[in-house]
Scaffold this motif. Sequence first.
Motif, PDB file in Angstrom:
ATOM      1  N   LYS A 129       0.858  -1.177   0.000  1.00 49.91           N
ATOM      2  CA  LYS A 129       0.000   0.000   0.000  1.00 49.91           C
ATOM      3  C   LYS A 129       0.895   1.228   0.000  1.00 49.91           C
ATOM      4  O   LYS A 129       2.055   1.168   0.384  1.00 49.91           O
ATOM      5  N   SER A 130       0.348   2.338  -0.421  1.00 48.50           N
ATOM      6  CA  SER A 130       1.131   3.565  -0.507  1.00 48.50           C
ATOM      7  C   SER A 130       1.743   3.917   0.842  1.00 48.50           C
ATOM      8  O   SER A 130       1.041   4.005   1.855  1.00 48.50           O
ATOM      9  N   GLY A 131       3.051   4.106   0.857  1.00 46.44           N
ATOM     10  CA  GLY A 131       3.752   4.495   2.071  1.00 46.44           C
ATOM     11  C   GLY A 131       3.966   3.372   3.067  1.00 46.44           C
ATOM     12  O   GLY A 131       4.492   3.601   4.158  1.00 46.44           O
ATOM     13  N   GLN A 132       3.583   2.147   2.708  1.00 50.04           N
ATOM     14  CA  GLN A 132       3.703   1.030   3.643  1.00 50.04           C
ATOM     15  C   GLN A 132       5.063   0.361   3.513  1.00 50.04           C
ATOM     16  O   GLN A 132       5.595   0.207   2.422  1.00 50.04           O
ATOM     17  N   GLU A 133       5.637  -0.023   4.637  1.00 54.99           N
ATOM     18  CA  GLU A 133       6.888  -0.766   4.650  1.00 54.99           C
ATOM     19  C   GLU A 133       6.670  -2.083   5.379  1.00 54.99           C
ATOM     20  O   GLU A 133       6.002  -2.135   6.403  1.00 54.99           O
ATOM     21  N   TRP A 134       7.253  -3.142   4.845  1.00 59.24           N
ATOM     22  CA  TRP A 134       7.133  -4.449   5.479  1.00 59.24           C
ATOM     23  C   TRP A 134       8.237  -4.617   6.514  1.00 59.24           C
ATOM     24  O   TRP A 134       9.370  -4.235   6.307  1.00 59.24           O
ATOM     25  N   HIS A 135       7.897  -5.202   7.644  1.00 58.83           N
ATOM     26  CA  HIS A 135       8.880  -5.461   8.685  1.00 58.83           C
ATOM     27  C   HIS A 135       9.514  -6.822   8.438  1.00 58.83           C
ATOM     28  O   HIS A 135       8.863  -7.860   8.572  1.00 58.83           O
ATOM     29  N   LYS A 136      10.785  -6.815   8.087  1.00 63.21           N
ATOM     30  CA  LYS A 136      11.464  -8.030   7.686  1.00 63.21           C
ATOM     31  C   LYS A 136      11.724  -8.984   8.847  1.00 63.21           C
ATOM     32  O   LYS A 136      12.000 -10.154   8.635  1.00 63.21           O
ATOM     33  N   ASP A 137      11.683  -8.461  10.077  1.00 64.69           N
ATOM     34  CA  ASP A 137      12.015  -9.328  11.205  1.00 64.69           C
ATOM     35  C   ASP A 137      10.792 -10.053  11.757  1.00 64.69           C
ATOM     36  O   ASP A 137      10.875 -10.750  12.759  1.00 64.69           O
ATOM     37  N   GLY A 138       9.652  -9.926  11.108  1.00 63.62           N
ATOM     38  CA  GLY A 138       8.434 -10.527  11.624  1.00 63.62           C
ATOM     39  C   GLY A 138       8.498 -12.041  11.737  1.00 63.62           C
ATOM     40  O   GLY A 138       7.920 -12.618  12.654  1.00 63.62           O
ATOM     41  N   ARG A 139       9.163 -12.689  10.808  1.00 66.56           N
ATOM     42  CA  ARG A 139       9.232 -14.150  10.852  1.00 66.56           C
ATOM     43  C   ARG A 139      10.596 -14.657  11.300  1.00 66.56           C
ATOM     44  O   ARG A 139      10.927 -15.823  11.098  1.00 66.56           O
ATOM     45  N   LEU A 140      11.395 -13.778  11.900  1.00 71.19           N
ATOM     46  CA  LEU A 140      12.730 -14.174  12.347  1.00 71.19           C
ATOM     47  C   LEU A 140      12.716 -15.361  13.303  1.00 71.19           C
ATOM     48  O   LEU A 140      13.526 -16.280  13.145  1.00 71.19           O
ATOM     49  N   PRO A 141      11.830 -15.396  14.314  1.00 71.28           N
ATOM     50  CA  PRO A 141      11.836 -16.570  15.204  1.00 71.28           C
ATOM     51  C   PRO A 141      11.637 -17.885  14.464  1.00 71.28           C
ATOM     52  O   PRO A 141      12.307 -18.879  14.759  1.00 71.28           O
ATOM     53  N   VAL A 142      10.718 -17.886  13.499  1.00 70.00           N
ATOM     54  CA  VAL A 142      10.474 -19.113  12.738  1.00 70.00           C
ATOM     55  C   VAL A 142      11.729 -19.520  11.970  1.00 70.00           C
ATOM     56  O   VAL A 142      12.118 -20.693  11.959  1.00 70.00           O
ATOM     57  N   GLU A 143      12.375 -18.556  11.325  1.00 74.11           N
ATOM     58  CA  GLU A 143      13.578 -18.857  10.556  1.00 74.11           C
ATOM     59  C   GLU A 143      14.693 -19.398  11.448  1.00 74.11           C
ATOM     60  O   GLU A 143      15.382 -20.361  11.094  1.00 74.11           O
ATOM     61  N   LEU A 144      14.876 -18.778  12.614  1.00 78.13           N
ATOM     62  CA  LEU A 144      15.948 -19.210  13.508  1.00 78.13           C
ATOM     63  C   LEU A 144      15.684 -20.609  14.055  1.00 78.13           C
ATOM     64  O   LEU A 144      16.597 -21.440  14.118  1.00 78.13           O
ATOM     65  N   PHE A 145      14.464 -20.881  14.442  1.00 81.00           N
ATOM     66  CA  PHE A 145      14.167 -22.216  14.980  1.00 81.00           C
ATOM     67  C   PHE A 145      14.235 -23.274  13.886  1.00 81.00           C
ATOM     68  O   PHE A 145      14.631 -24.417  14.139  1.00 81.00           O
ATOM     69  N   ARG A 146      13.883 -22.920  12.667  1.00 81.94           N
ATOM     70  CA  ARG A 146      14.022 -23.873  11.567  1.00 81.94           C
ATOM     71  C   ARG A 146      15.499 -24.140  11.285  1.00 81.94           C
ATOM     72  O   ARG A 146      15.897 -25.285  11.037  1.00 81.94           O
ATOM     73  N   ASP A 147      16.313 -23.084  11.329  1.00 80.25           N
ATOM     74  CA  ASP A 147      17.759 -23.267  11.157  1.00 80.25           C
ATOM     75  C   ASP A 147      18.342 -24.128  12.272  1.00 80.25           C
ATOM     76  O   ASP A 147      19.241 -24.945  12.039  1.00 80.25           O
ATOM     77  N   HIS A 148      17.820 -23.945  13.474  1.00 82.39           N
ATOM     78  CA  HIS A 148      18.309 -24.746  14.608  1.00 82.39           C
ATOM     79  C   HIS A 148      18.021 -26.230  14.365  1.00 82.39           C
ATOM     80  O   HIS A 148      18.896 -27.093  14.609  1.00 82.39           O
TER      81      HIS A 148
END
Length: 249
Positions: A129-148
């Motif tokens: 949406k206009s002026g909207q930014e996505w927060h890239k760290d939103g799924r960080l816990p999932v990524e880290l636990f999957r990497d673990h």
Amino acid sequence: MSNSPCYCAPVTQNDEWHKHLAEVVATEIKRHRKRRRMSAQRLSDATAELGAPIPRTVLSNFENGRRPTISLAELLVIARALEVPPILLIFPIGRVDRSEFLPGAQAEPWIAARWFSGEEDLEDVLPHKSGQEWHKDGRLPVELFRDHDHWSAQLVRAQANFLKAQQNLIAAEATGEDPNPAWLQENEYYDNIESGRSSRKQMVNLLRREVERTERSLQRVRDDMRAADLIPPKLWPDFAYLEGEPDGQ
């Protein structure tokens, strides 16, 4: 004529989307219940056995549209009773081409499910949406636990290969024989060693370094978890040494 349900019609009003989503869940509960050859009463009994009884009338009314909503707690218990992942009751993966997973937002059920489970960025599903930014760290816990999980499994494999190479080297030195066994040639590191009597020692050294590299990767993920203010999962007993703990603690 196909009997498969269709969930792909666009819904524009928010209250209509709530109704639409409830219909999706109700249809999937009924489908999985019938696939299991369970009556509504048997499903109710199964929820009671799990410690969270849901009356048969509640289940029947929801499946038939007379009850407009279902709670998250009920959804989880029903999914367990049906022995299906809860996500399949929300997103009919493999059943339809597209479904409306948010008001006015459609996607393939598999893609929507990946967003729900933290595997997909919302920007890959919805336009900005206009002026909207996505927060890239939103799924960080999932990524880290999957990497673990990944590096834990890799360490099990690396340690097993290293132990096997060590045992093979000890046996070869004890007998004075040095044939190239099938396991040595099939190992992914075989092309990196020289042929000859020293091949086993080279393989042991290569696999020792692989164990050390994998240990560092697992420790790095755990450090990243702490840096993100997350609690790392408990290590398997065989890996307790990575945290300076005695084995088996």
